[in-house]
Structure formats: structure tokens, C-alpha cells
Design an enzyme around this catalytic site. Structure first.
Site, PDB file in Angstrom:
ATOM      1  N   GLY A  94       0.816  -1.234   0.192  1.00  0.00           N
ATOM      2  CA  GLY A  94       0.158  -0.032   0.046  1.00  0.00           C
ATOM      3  C   GLY A  94       0.640   1.319   0.030  1.00  0.00           C
ATOM      4  O   GLY A  94       2.119   1.132   0.042  1.00  0.00           O
ATOM      5  N   GLY A  96       2.665   3.708   1.569  1.00  0.00           N
ATOM      6  CA  GLY A  96       3.265   3.840   2.711  1.00  0.00           C
ATOM      7  C   GLY A  96       3.828   5.225   2.763  1.00  0.00           C
ATOM      8  O   GLY A  96       3.982   5.646   4.272  1.00  0.00           O
ATOM      9  N   LYS A 117       4.238  12.342  -2.036  1.00  0.00           N
ATOM     10  CA  LYS A 117       5.466  11.675  -1.726  1.00  0.00           C
ATOM     11  C   LYS A 117       6.131  12.077  -0.562  1.00  0.00           C
ATOM     12  O   LYS A 117       6.702  12.967  -0.601  1.00  0.00           O
ATOM     13  CB  LYS A 117       6.405  11.019  -2.959  1.00  0.00           C
ATOM     14  CG  LYS A 117       7.361  10.032  -2.169  1.00  0.00           C
ATOM     15  CD  LYS A 117       8.381   9.551  -3.188  1.00  0.00           C
ATOM     16  CE  LYS A 117       9.422   8.700  -2.922  1.00  0.00           C
ATOM     17  NZ  LYS A 117      10.286   8.148  -3.809  1.00  0.00           N
ATOM     18  N   GLY A 130       7.093   7.039   6.518  1.00  0.00           N
ATOM     19  CA  GLY A 130       5.998   7.494   5.695  1.00  0.00           C
ATOM     20  C   GLY A 130       6.793   8.698   5.269  1.00  0.00           C
ATOM     21  O   GLY A 130       6.355   9.608   4.403  1.00  0.00           O
ATOM     22  N   ARG A 180       4.060  13.799  -7.771  1.00  0.00           N
ATOM     23  CA  ARG A 180       4.013  13.169  -9.055  1.00  0.00           C
ATOM     24  C   ARG A 180       2.584  13.233  -9.514  1.00  0.00           C
ATOM     25  O   ARG A 180       1.672  13.063  -8.660  1.00  0.00           O
ATOM     26  CB  ARG A 180       4.647  11.921  -9.002  1.00  0.00           C
ATOM     27  CG  ARG A 180       4.475  10.886  -7.755  1.00  0.00           C
ATOM     28  CD  ARG A 180       5.184   9.871  -7.304  1.00  0.00           C
ATOM     29  NE  ARG A 180       4.912   8.945  -6.526  1.00  0.00           N
ATOM     30  CZ  ARG A 180       5.605   8.012  -6.110  1.00  0.00           C
ATOM     31  NH1 ARG A 180       6.798   7.467  -6.640  1.00  0.00           N
ATOM     32  NH2 ARG A 180       5.208   7.189  -5.067  1.00  0.00           N
ATOM     33  N   ARG A 187      -1.695  -0.171 -10.050  1.00  0.00           N
ATOM     34  CA  ARG A 187      -0.803  -1.193 -10.364  1.00  0.00           C
ATOM     35  C   ARG A 187      -1.231  -2.431 -10.271  1.00  0.00           C
ATOM     36  O   ARG A 187      -2.259  -2.636  -9.698  1.00  0.00           O
ATOM     37  CB  ARG A 187       0.406  -0.801  -9.534  1.00  0.00           C
ATOM     38  CG  ARG A 187      -0.103  -0.749  -8.265  1.00  0.00           C
ATOM     39  CD  ARG A 187       1.146  -0.208  -7.074  1.00  0.00           C
ATOM     40  NE  ARG A 187       0.953   1.468  -7.346  1.00  0.00           N
ATOM     41  CZ  ARG A 187       1.967   1.961  -7.163  1.00  0.00           C
ATOM     42  NH1 ARG A 187       3.155   1.633  -6.736  1.00  0.00           N
ATOM     43  NH2 ARG A 187       2.067   3.373  -7.179  1.00  0.00           N
ATOM     44  N   ASP A 256       3.977  -4.717  -7.601  1.00  0.00           N
ATOM     45  CA  ASP A 256       3.386  -3.528  -6.783  1.00  0.00           C
ATOM     46  C   ASP A 256       4.069  -2.166  -7.742  1.00  0.00           C
ATOM     47  O   ASP A 256       3.769  -1.045  -7.587  1.00  0.00           O
ATOM     48  CB  ASP A 256       3.463  -3.262  -5.664  1.00  0.00           C
ATOM     49  CG  ASP A 256       4.932  -3.619  -5.021  1.00  0.00           C
ATOM     50  OD1 ASP A 256       5.557  -4.570  -5.173  1.00  0.00           O
ATOM     51  OD2 ASP A 256       5.553  -2.502  -4.524  1.00  0.00           O
ATOM     52  N   ASN A 257       5.205  -2.358  -8.536  1.00  0.00           N
ATOM     53  CA  ASN A 257       5.773  -1.301  -9.256  1.00  0.00           C
ATOM     54  C   ASN A 257       5.318  -1.268 -10.624  1.00  0.00           C
ATOM     55  O   ASN A 257       6.232  -0.596 -11.539  1.00  0.00           O
ATOM     56  CB  ASN A 257       7.362  -1.149  -9.191  1.00  0.00           C
ATOM     57  CG  ASN A 257       7.607  -0.932  -7.767  1.00  0.00           C
ATOM     58  OD1 ASN A 257       7.050  -0.385  -6.853  1.00  0.00           O
ATOM     59  ND2 ASN A 257       8.896  -1.338  -7.192  1.00  0.00           N
ATOM     60  N   ASP A 266       7.413   4.613  -9.798  1.00  0.00           N
ATOM     61  CA  ASP A 266       8.202   4.402  -8.634  1.00  0.00           C
ATOM     62  C   ASP A 266       9.832   3.991  -8.689  1.00  0.00           C
ATOM     63  O   ASP A 266      10.183   3.181  -8.947  1.00  0.00           O
ATOM     64  CB  ASP A 266       7.499   2.959  -8.037  1.00  0.00           C
ATOM     65  CG  ASP A 266       6.196   3.126  -7.378  1.00  0.00           C
ATOM     66  OD1 ASP A 266       5.782   4.057  -7.212  1.00  0.00           O
ATOM     67  OD2 ASP A 266       5.578   1.920  -7.279  1.00  0.00           O
TER      68      ASP A 266
END
Length: 492
Positions: A94, A96, A117, A130, A180, A187, A256-257, A266
Site C-alpha cells: 500500500g 506507505g 510523496k 512515511g 508526482r 498497479r 506493485d511497481n 516508482d
């Protein structure tokens, strides 16, 4: 926390993914980054949302994306997903350290997500804080914009803030946030999470949403899900072909990327090739070379297989398998076209792939610079000239390089383009400037000491990677000894 600045009044906020609510994402208030100041603002990208640069805009950007403010009608959200990390399935990952801050319509009426981010802890931060650090955000800001101007599908960078508040990694580092931009940050892992947890109703909701929002051409088709998957296969194949053609290694191709839109997302321990090394590993945490440069096509296919598995509760195994079989011919065709253009070949001949492969073997045998080899080749003519030496100088074995040049010129005899036309076409696809790791490191080191000028000069350079830029010639030099094998990790 609230939205205050008049700068944003005409911004067209248009929630879409956020309206799905839980279990797809959860609201999270950012943790303000104290003593934040604006290091970079992408005024070109901001203008696409109808906002012109000004001092008031810069103040509003700083207030908003340092976490001191948020859009009242649109609380930030963190999305849940899972994924295979280095081949091992992790049940829950998730956002993070990322927060979906807003979904905004640009001047073309297309919805774009603004993702912050480094906004602090979320329910998916696990053991992390985080936060983001200046080192990694500078690398992502520069590379995502460099990729965009190279013509490679990617997320974009809107702004970058630094802070005097330290963030602790292996040592204290300068804290930072960046924003971004992408049509979506969905994803493969988003779908994997709901498939592996047995939440098949939510999986169907997510698939229907994705078709409606991002693959609307298939909306009225009875097999919309299969058509979406087929599209993802094509986009992924085309993206990886571009990575390979431009010499880009992502470094962490976990599921996940992997973007469902076929975007580069990512940015972590990425690296562009300097000396051509087929098995180049840019991530020092990748001990076994799973994500080495020459493994990227295979890993992309493996990731697509995992994506297909996540859709099995909803779609036909046979239909998904049939689309997967199209990946290999698609990436071979896409890559072959790109390499022909890099070699200045406008027609397709049976021996073209062998010619391209022999050049890469020559580069590997001589540790020749990938980008410089193609760029110097772009200036050559069909008949031998004195300028041949610039190409030959890239190779220790000049005789072998001369023999390859003779083969290339024989192949050019089957082309009808003039030298001038071919050179123009090659110079438009073979960049002179790339984001070499040592250049990024120099900009980072200076920025950490409060000198932002190297960062800004490098950013402006990368906006025009195919131009000669005589005043910036040194940026195309071979890396110094200290910059040839920099260790880049996932830590950010």
C-alpha cells in the site's frame, strides 16, 4: 487543516478513484513537513492545469504540499495493494509514504492524479516513517522528467520541497516531499490484493472502474476485461522495449511497481547504462540479479502472469492465456522497430536484428558507452569520413569496430534515404544526454549543501536530450572513475 489559497480556486477538482472509498483507499491527514521550502516547480506541467507561475503560486504550492493545507472537499487518501517483491508475495503493501492529494482536470479535460510523496505515516507504512529524503526525491524528479522528454511513458514531477527537518535512514538526511502526476497510480498489486484476500466483489468493482476510467473504448464490449488485459500486455511490452532501447534499468520491477497504463512508476535504484553491460544490476540490494537490465523483458512477462492470475476469479483462464502469448512477439516487434530507428534503417530486412545484436556484442566486449556509441554513429555518413574516428574512439578494439561499420554501411546501401535525412532521424532518437547516476549524485550532493544550481542546470539539460547544447558538452562526457559503479539502493 483546510484549503485556503485563492491560487487554486479555478482548479477543476474531479474526484474519481477517491469516490470508491474503502476498502480501496483510506483517508489520511498528512504530517506537516516543517520549515519546508520550494526547491523545484515544474511550471510547464503546472500550466497544463491552467495555472501560471507567480510568487503567490509558489507560496501556495509550498503551503499545500508541505502538508500544512489540503483541499477541503478532497481529503488525501492512501491506497491499499499487495505484490510480489523479488518474487515473494507480500500480502499487504500500500501507499506507505504516498498520498493521493487530488484528482484534477487538465486543460484538455483529462483527469490527472496529484500524489504527494513523503507526507508521513499511513496505515500501510509498516515499520516506516512515511517520509521521503532529498536524495531520492531529486533522483525521481529528474528521472521522471528526463524519461518524459525522451518520449518514454512515465509519471511526471510537479514540484519538490526540501525541509530543515531531518529524516533518519542509515544516517540523518534532509527531509523532502514531491508531487508526482499521473492519470492513475493503479498497479498490478491493487488487483492482486483483492484477488488474494478473496474480496472478489471488490475486485470486480475495481476492474469495472478501471475499464470505465482508463479503457473507456471497451466499456460497451462484453469482453471488456479481456480487452483491458490485452491492452495492458501491449503497453507493458512497448514500455519495456523502450527501456531496453534507451538503456534504462528500473531496478525494482516488483508487481506493485507495474502500472496498468504501461507507465514507468516508482523510481528507486534505477540507472541508465554507461558502459554497455547486458547484465547490468543497478540495485545493490538485488543480490541475485533478478532485475538486471537483460532480465527486464522476462520479468515483465512474469509480472503479467501474476496480474492475469489476479483476474482469474472474473475472467477466462484460456482468454487470459491467449493474450499472454502475444507478449513475446509484441516486445520483439516493438524493440526491433526501435533498434532499426536507432541504426538509421527505415525499411525492415531479415538481417537487421543480427546487425543490432552484433553492435551490442561489440559494445559489451569493449565496455563501450551505450548512449555515446549510438550518438556518434548518428553523425556518420554512408561513405567513410574522418568523423568515423569519433565512433571508433568509443571502442578499445578499433579494428572490430571498423569491421562492424563496414557491415552497417553495406546495410545502408539497401536504404533510399539521403545521409542528411538519415542523420536527422537518428539524432532524433539517439539522445546525447541522459541522467547518468554520477550527474544525479553531483546535483544531490550540492543540494544537500544548499547549492541548487547544479540541480536546475541538470534539469534544464534533460528537457532537451536530443539537442547538441554546445555549452553543456561536458554533460555527455564519460563518467569519472568514482561515478562508474555507484551503489544505489531502495532506501528513500
Amino acid at each position: 487543516m483546510k484549503f485556503m489559497s485563492e491560487v487554486w480556486q479555478n482548479l477543476q477538482i474531479s474526484p474519481s478513484f477517491a469516490r470508491l472509498g474503502e476498502p480501496f483507499s483510506v483517508p489520511v491527514l498528512p504530517e506537516p513537513l516543517h520549515e519546508a521550502s520550494l526547491l523545484a516547480l515544474n511550471t510547464e506541467l503546472l500550466a497544463e492545469f491552467g495555472i501560471a507561475d507567480s510568487e503567490a503560486v509558489r507560496e501556495a504550492v509550498t503551503a499545500l504540499f508541505s502538508g500544512r493545507e489540503a483541499f477541503d472537499e478532497y481529503p488525501p487518501r492512501a491506497a491499499v495493494y499487495s505484490g510480489h517483491q523479488f518474487g515473494v508475495y507480500v500480502p499487504q503493501l500500500g501507499d506507505g509514504r504516498a498520498l493521493l492529494y487530488a484528482e484534477v482536470l487538465d486543460k484538455k479535460g483529462q483527469r490527472q492524479q496529484w500524489q504527494l510523496k513523503g507526507g508521513g505515516k499511513t496505515p500501510f507504512s509498516r515499520m516506516g516513517d512515511g517520509r521521503a529524503v532529498l536524495r531520492s526525491t531529486i533522483r525521481e524528479y529528474l528521472c521522471s522528467e528526463a524519461m518524459h522528454h525522451l518520449g518514454i511513458p512515465t509519471t511526471r514531477a510537479l514540484c519538490l520541497l526540501r525541509s530543515q527537518e531531518p529524516v533518519y535512514r542509515e544516517k540523518p538526511e534532509t527531509g523532502a516531499t514531491m508531487v508526482r502526476v499521473s492519470p492513475t497510480f493503479l498497479r498490478f498489486g491493487n488487483f492482486q490484493f483483492f484477488a488474494h484476500t478473496g474480496q472478489h466483489d471488490a475486485l470486480k468493482t475495481l476492474l469495472d472502474f478501471t475499464v470505465r476510467e482508463h479503457f473507456a473504448d471497451y466499456l460497451d464490449e462484453p469482453d471488456a476485461g479481456i480487452l483491458l488485459f490485452a491492452d495492458v500486455v501491449k503497453r507493458t511490452a512497448d514500455l519495456i522495449a523502450q527501456w531496453q532501447a534507451f538503456g534504462f534499468a528500473h531496478g525494482v520491477m516488483n508487481t506493485d511497481n507495474m502500472s496498468i497504463l504501461g507507465l514507468t512508476i516508482d523510481y528507486g535504484p534505477f540507472g541508465f547504462l554507461d558502459a554497455f553491460e547486458p547484465h547490468f544490476i543497478c540495485n545493490h540490494s538485488d543480490y541475485h540479479g533478478r532485475y538486471a537490465f537483460d532480465e527486464q523483458p522476462t520479468i515483465a512477462y512474469w509480472n503479467l502472469c501474476r496480474f492475469a492470475e489476479s483476474l482469474l476469479p472474473l475472467l477466462s483462464k484460456e482468454a487470459l492465456g491467449a493474450e499472454l502469448e502475444k507478449f513475446e512477439p509484441r516486445i520483439i516487434d516493438s524493440y526491433s522497430k526501435l533498434m532499426r530507428s536507432k541504426l538509421g534503417l527505415s525499411t525492415e530486412q531479415d538481417d537487421d536484428r543480427a546487425l543490432s545484436a552484433s553492435l551490442q556484442k561489440l559494445m559489451a566486449d569493449n565496455a563501450a558507452d551505450y548512449t555515446r556509441s549510438f550518438r556518434t554513429l548518428s553523425h556518420l555518413q554512408q561513405a567513410p569520413r574522418d568523423c568515423d574516428r569519433k565512433f571508433l574512439d568509443e571502442f578499445a578494439d578499433r579494428d572490430a569496430a571498423s569491421q562492424w561499420l563496414a557491415l552497417w554501411r553495406q546495410r545502408l546501401q539497401r536504404e533510399s534515404n539521403s545521409d542528411e535525412t538519415r542523420q536527422q532521424q537518428m539524432l532524433a532518437v539517439n539522445p546525447k544526454y541522459i541522467l547518468r547516476n554520477y550527474l544525479a549524485q553531483q546535483a544531490i550532493a550540492a543540494a544537500e549543501q544548499g547549492d541548487d544550481e547544479p540541480f536546475h542546470r541538470l534539469y534544464q539539460l534533460l528537457r532537451h536530450p536530443f539537442d547538441e547544447q554546445a555549452e553543456n558538452e561536458h554533460y555527455a562526457d564519460l563518467p569519472p572513475d568514482w561515478g562508474r559503479h555507484l551503489d544505489i539502493s531502495c532506501s528513500s
